[in-house]
Design an enzyme around this catalytic site. Structure first.
Site, PDB file in Angstrom:
ATOM      1  N   GLU A 160      47.358  -7.484 -43.626  1.00 45.52           N
ATOM      2  CA  GLU A 160      48.340  -6.878 -42.712  1.00 45.52           C
ATOM      3  C   GLU A 160      47.923  -5.514 -42.165  1.00 45.52           C
ATOM      4  OE1 GLU A 160      52.102  -6.822 -44.771  1.00 45.52           O
ATOM      5  OE2 GLU A 160      52.206  -9.006 -44.862  1.00 45.52           O
ATOM      6  N   GLU A 277      50.508 -18.529 -46.286  1.00 46.51           N
ATOM      7  CA  GLU A 277      51.813 -18.136 -46.856  1.00 46.51           C
ATOM      8  C   GLU A 277      52.966 -18.834 -46.143  1.00 46.51           C
ATOM      9  OE1 GLU A 277      52.295 -13.891 -47.227  1.00 46.51           O
ATOM     10  OE2 GLU A 277      50.187 -13.573 -47.737  1.00 46.51           O
TER      11      GLU A 277
HETATM   12  C1  XIL Z   1      56.083 -10.800 -51.147  1.00 42.73           C
HETATM   13  C2  XIL Z   1      56.559 -11.399 -52.461  1.00 42.73           C
HETATM   14  O1  XIL Z   1      56.886 -12.756 -52.248  1.00 42.73           O
HETATM   15  C3  XIL Z   1      57.763 -10.648 -52.973  1.00 42.73           C
HETATM   16  O2  XIL Z   1      58.124 -11.091 -54.273  1.00 42.73           O
HETATM   17  C4  XIL Z   1      57.482  -9.149 -53.010  1.00 42.73           C
HETATM   18  O3  XIL Z   1      58.655  -8.465 -53.357  1.00 42.73           O
HETATM   19  C5  XIL Z   1      56.988  -8.659 -51.680  1.00 42.73           C
HETATM   20  O4  XIL Z   1      55.847  -9.420 -51.296  1.00 42.73           O
HETATM   21  N1  XIL Z   1      53.129 -11.057 -47.029  1.00 42.73           N
HETATM   22  C6  XIL Z   1      52.311 -11.014 -48.126  1.00 42.73           C
HETATM   23  C7  XIL Z   1      52.863 -11.298 -49.463  1.00 42.73           C
HETATM   24  O5  XIL Z   1      51.093 -10.843 -47.964  1.00 42.73           O
HETATM   25  O6  XIL Z   1      52.207 -10.590 -50.466  1.00 42.73           O
HETATM   26  C8  XIL Z   1      54.351 -10.998 -49.518  1.00 42.73           C
HETATM   27  O7  XIL Z   1      54.866 -11.394 -50.788  1.00 42.73           O
HETATM   28  C9  XIL Z   1      55.044 -11.714 -48.394  1.00 42.73           C
HETATM   29  C10 XIL Z   1      54.536 -11.238 -47.052  1.00 42.73           C
END
Ligand code: XIL
Length: 459
Positions: A160, A277
């Site tokens: 990101e 994701e």
């Molecule tokens: C999220 C997790 O699912 C949560 O439990 C945590 O509180 C925050 O992070 N992008 C990503 C992931 O790269 O690491 C994130 O995961 C969701 C968005």
């Protein structure tokens, strides 16, 4: 190509009947077994609650039967692995690696350099001190990647780093503010130096919104071109693909077609695209009907099609198993996954299952002269089987071929008529494909019974 069309027919009926009808599938058919037949990885995170033993037994049962790639929801992030400076905690990550090994799963590491989930000590102690922040990030990457060297197949090295609103780097980041954008290039170089066998990805969201220069993916493409030209060791782009159902979000502008365009552009650079994701949520508070869930299933399938159809896409990873344990609630979204609150499969599960059952790869006319006995006949399948299954991975930069997962391999290159144009024995690490002129070829890397075969372009 092994496909059971009568079962596929039943499966189609199952979809029409809805989620409860998945019993129409042969008992031994799972997302995992079908993904393996199609030579792709299908996965879901291990939710944080799994690490503390808070999930019902059938969660793990479902996870290991249905999926063949795994990533930790939070447990390999910076704050989890180095909560205080120099004090590393690998316990949860080790637990996942052990689980993956016991169940024959591929492992993603997530994430090394990210603006979020960075422990307070980093900025409290080092503020914007560039030299110190470089030292801290380098040390973190070296220790964490080093700890799991050879056990983690691919890493999200940078997560990101691009801003949402305009095509530029994200400025709100301790790494960007203190170091500048060069933290990104450096992170890849440091990770590669420690584990040259791991695939290294840049991972981000909103990459399904077009590849024009004003879109995030357009900006990213320019960076990937630069990284490739400069020899930065990047092998893949991860598209998070946290999207909303089309009809509940009027501002929705992402689409599977846009993501496919990104995959095609990345293929030209010899870079893979992975869906890392995925969730397709509805707005919180709305009533989600059966037809909404069916439409959601269709969108899940459209994203799967990219992974099935684009040769440089190999991974379809969902950010959760059941709607009951999903980060989406914190995002004002709901029901974005493929199992419901009671761990029952939803229409999206059926839709994925049916697609995996019925997918026929296009016939590929190219062939190398000497495919293995059990896999001749469908060369597309042959190529992809070896690519993802054999534990061997390769990366080509110009004519320099780097190989991972072998100790002394035989490397052969064939032209598209199957004529040998290059061969070398006892290759470890890397080899120059000398005297191979520009063009499209098939490469085969073999060691004992392990074999990887795929198309390459020499530029
Ligand atoms: C999220 C997790 O699912 C949560 O439990 C945590 O509180 C925050 O992070 N992008 C990503 C992931 O790269 O690491 C994130 O995961 C969701 C968005």
């Amino acid at each position: 190509m092994i496909k059971n069309h009568s079962i596929a027919g039943l499966a189609l009926c199952a979809t029409l009947l809805g989620a409860g009808a998945t019993s129409a599938f042969a008992a031994d058919e799972t997302l995992r077994s079908l993904a393996e037949k199609n030579n792709i990885y299908i996965g879901a995170i291990l939710n944080s609650q799994w690490f503390s033993g808070q999930l019902p037994g059938n969660y793990e049962q479902i996870h290991k039967t249905q999926f063949n790639i795994v990533v930790a929801e939070n447990e390999m992030k910076f704050d989890a692995t180095e909560p205080s400076e120099g004090q590393f905690n690998y316990n949860n990550g080790d637990k996942m690696v052990k689980y993956a090994k016991a169940n024959g799963m591929r492992v993603r590491g997530h994430a090394l350099a990210w603006h979020s989930q960075v422990p307070g000590w980093v900025s409290q102690k080092y503020g914007k001190n560039k030299k110190e922040l470089l030292r801290v990030l380098k040390n973190h990457i070296e220790k964490v990647v080093g700890h799991w060297k050879g056990q983690i197949d691919e890493w999200d090295v940078v997560n990101e780093a691009i801003s949402n609103n305009e095509p530029q780097w994200r400025t709100y980041s301790v790494w960007y503010e203190g170091i500048g954008p060069e933290f990104i290039d450096s992170a890849f170089v440091w990770a590669h130096a420690v584990d040259p066998d791991a695939e290294l990805c840049y991972n981000d969201y909103n990459l399904e919104q077009g590849i024009n220069p004003k879109a995030k993916a357009g900006f990213l493409l320019e960076q990937v071109k630069r990284w490739v030209a400069n020899g930065i060791p990047i092998h893949c782009v991860g598209s998070q693909t946290h999207v909303e159902d089309t009809t509940t979000d009027k501002h929705f502008i992402g689409s599977p077609d846009s993501l496919r365009s990104l995959a095609k552009e990345l293929a030209k650079l010899n870079i893979k695209l992975k869906i890392t994701e995925l969730d397709i949520g509805f707005k919180s508070g709305i009533n989600v009907s059966k037809s909404d869930l069916e439409r959601q299933g269709k969108t899940f399938r459209e994203y799967l099609d990219i992974v099935l159809e684009e040769p440089n896409a190999d991974t379809y990873l969902i950010w959760g198993v059941s709607d009951k344990w999903s980060w989406l609630s914190g995002l004002n979204r709901q029901k974005g996954l493929i199992y419901d609150d009671n761990l029952n499969p939803k229409p999206a599960f059926d839709s994925i299952m049916v697609r995996l059952q019925t997918y026929e790869p296009p016939k590929d006319t190219s062939s190398a002269d000497s495919c293995e006995a059990d896999s001749c006949g469908d060369s597309t399948n042959v190529i992809r089987t070896f690519t993802v299954r054999a534990g061997i991975s390769m990366h080509l930069a110009g004519r320099t071929l780097s190989i991972a997962g072998v100790t002394a391999a035989k490397v052969e290159v064939f032209d598209m008529q199957g004529r040998p144009v290059f061969n070398a024995r006892n290759v470890k690490g890397s080899v120059e494909l000398k005297n191979v002129s520009e063009g499209l070829y098939v490469i085969r890397i073999q060691e004992g019974t392990k074999s990887l075969m795929q198309k390459i372009t020499i530029k």
